[in-house]
Design a protein around this motif. Structure first.
Motif, short mmCIF file in Angstrom:
data_model
loop_
_atom_site.label_atom_id
_atom_site.label_comp_id
_atom_site.label_asym_id
_atom_site.label_seq_id
_atom_site.Cartn_x
_atom_site.Cartn_y
_atom_site.Cartn_z
N PRO A 214 0.82 -1.20 0.00
CA PRO A 214 0.00 0.00 0.00
C PRO A 214 0.86 1.26 0.00
CG PRO A 214 -0.80 -1.57 1.63
CD PRO A 214 0.52 -2.09 1.14
N ALA A 215 0.40 2.28 -0.69
CA ALA A 215 1.17 3.53 -0.77
C ALA A 215 0.23 4.72 -0.73
CB ALA A 215 2.01 3.57 -2.04
N ILE A 216 0.62 5.73 0.04
CA ILE A 216 -0.10 7.00 0.04
C ILE A 216 0.88 8.12 -0.28
CG2 ILE A 216 -1.88 6.17 1.63
CD1 ILE A 216 -0.59 7.69 3.85
N PHE A 217 0.35 9.20 -0.80
CA PHE A 217 1.18 10.28 -1.34
C PHE A 217 0.72 11.60 -0.74
CE2 PHE A 217 0.94 6.73 -4.13
CZ PHE A 217 2.22 6.58 -4.65
N ILE A 218 1.68 12.33 -0.14
CA ILE A 218 1.40 13.62 0.48
C ILE A 218 2.18 14.67 -0.29
CG2 ILE A 218 1.43 14.94 2.62
CD1 ILE A 218 1.84 12.25 4.11
#
Length: 265
Positions: A214-218
């Protein structure tokens, strides 16, 4: 991915299942520039690893530590050994993401960094966006199906509760290896429906998707791409202030994640 009919091996099952099976505990943060990384390192009280876990000769730098209940590793691609500038761009970010996943087996990847924003899509200097979708805008392959491969559109991991509770904006990200924007790039960015533009995100998304992490981007907006000022000038003018906003946002996201299962995000 296992061939049809074959059962995935234990390591593959673990990589897919671990975010759901227990609270998130092992996070890798990928940040492209030292200016962006340093405040996060200081805020989370991370320590530079003097004994590189990466192959000999690469300039990549790992910072590590424990923050609340989380094991944090921050990877910065380091500086070009010849020119002494940050290793920005898709090649370095893809390489360090792959190497970090292989070595550290994270539950979650966070790609944090600055980005250009589009006022036509509601972006302002200093805005923080959580990315919903990533795509490339400078991989133009005008052959059927290869054109879709070039765009490489991928959804980021969905975090609706995080977005709502932290009152963060959501937008699509378009990635390319140039700071400026050619007319061809602009056409592709509009087609990608992008609110923010960077030089790393879609490459990180590609590797994370490939390895099923899983990856999230800020992303924090330093310059308005469709504004009046040259992008490079505005980027440098706002970098310090926007980096401080990014640092705060990363801390808030980490605090929110602590103790939660991925499904709670």
């Amino acid at each position: 991915m296992a061939p049809p009919g074959d059962k995935p091996d234990a390591s593959e099952e673990a990589m897919v299942a671990k975010p759901e099976g227990r609270p998130i505990s092992n996070i890798v943060i990928i940040i492209a520039m030292q200016t962006e990384a340093a405040p996060v390192v200081n805020k989370l009280q991370l320590t530079e690893d003097p004994n590189s876990m990466f192959p000999p000769g690469v300039p990549w730098v790992r910072y590590y530590g424990t923050y609340k209940d989380l094991n944090i590793n921050l990877i910065w691609p380091g500086k070009d050994p010849t020119l002494g500038v940050d290793n920005v761009g898709t090649v370095s970010s893809a390489l360090v993401t792959y190497a970090a996943i292989q070595a550290l087996k994270p539950d979650l990847i966070i790609n944090a960094g600055t980005a250009g924003g589009f006022k036509a899509k509601g972006a302002n200097i200093g805005d923080i966006f959580i990315v919903s979708d990533c795509a490339f805008h400078d991989r133009r392959i005008p052959i059927p199906v290869f054109d879709l491969y070039g765009v490489g559109s991928r959804k980021a991991s969905e975090t609706p509760n995080l977005v709502k509770d932290l009152n963060l904006k959501v937008g699509k990200l378009s990635t390319g290896d140039s700071l400026d924007m050619t007319p061809q790039d602009e056409t592709s960015i509009i087609a990608n429906d992008a609110t923010v533009k960077d030089m790393e995100g879609a490459a990180v998304a590609y590797v994370a998707d490939l390895l099923k992490v899983p990856a999230i981007f800020i992303k924090a907006v330093t310059d308005i791409v469709d504004g009046e000022k040259p992008a490079a000038e505005e980027f440098l003018q706002n970098l310090a202030a926007v980096t401080a906003a990014l640092d705060l946002a990363v801390e808030q996201v980490i605090d929110y994640i602590n103790g939660k299962h991925f499904s709670e995000l």
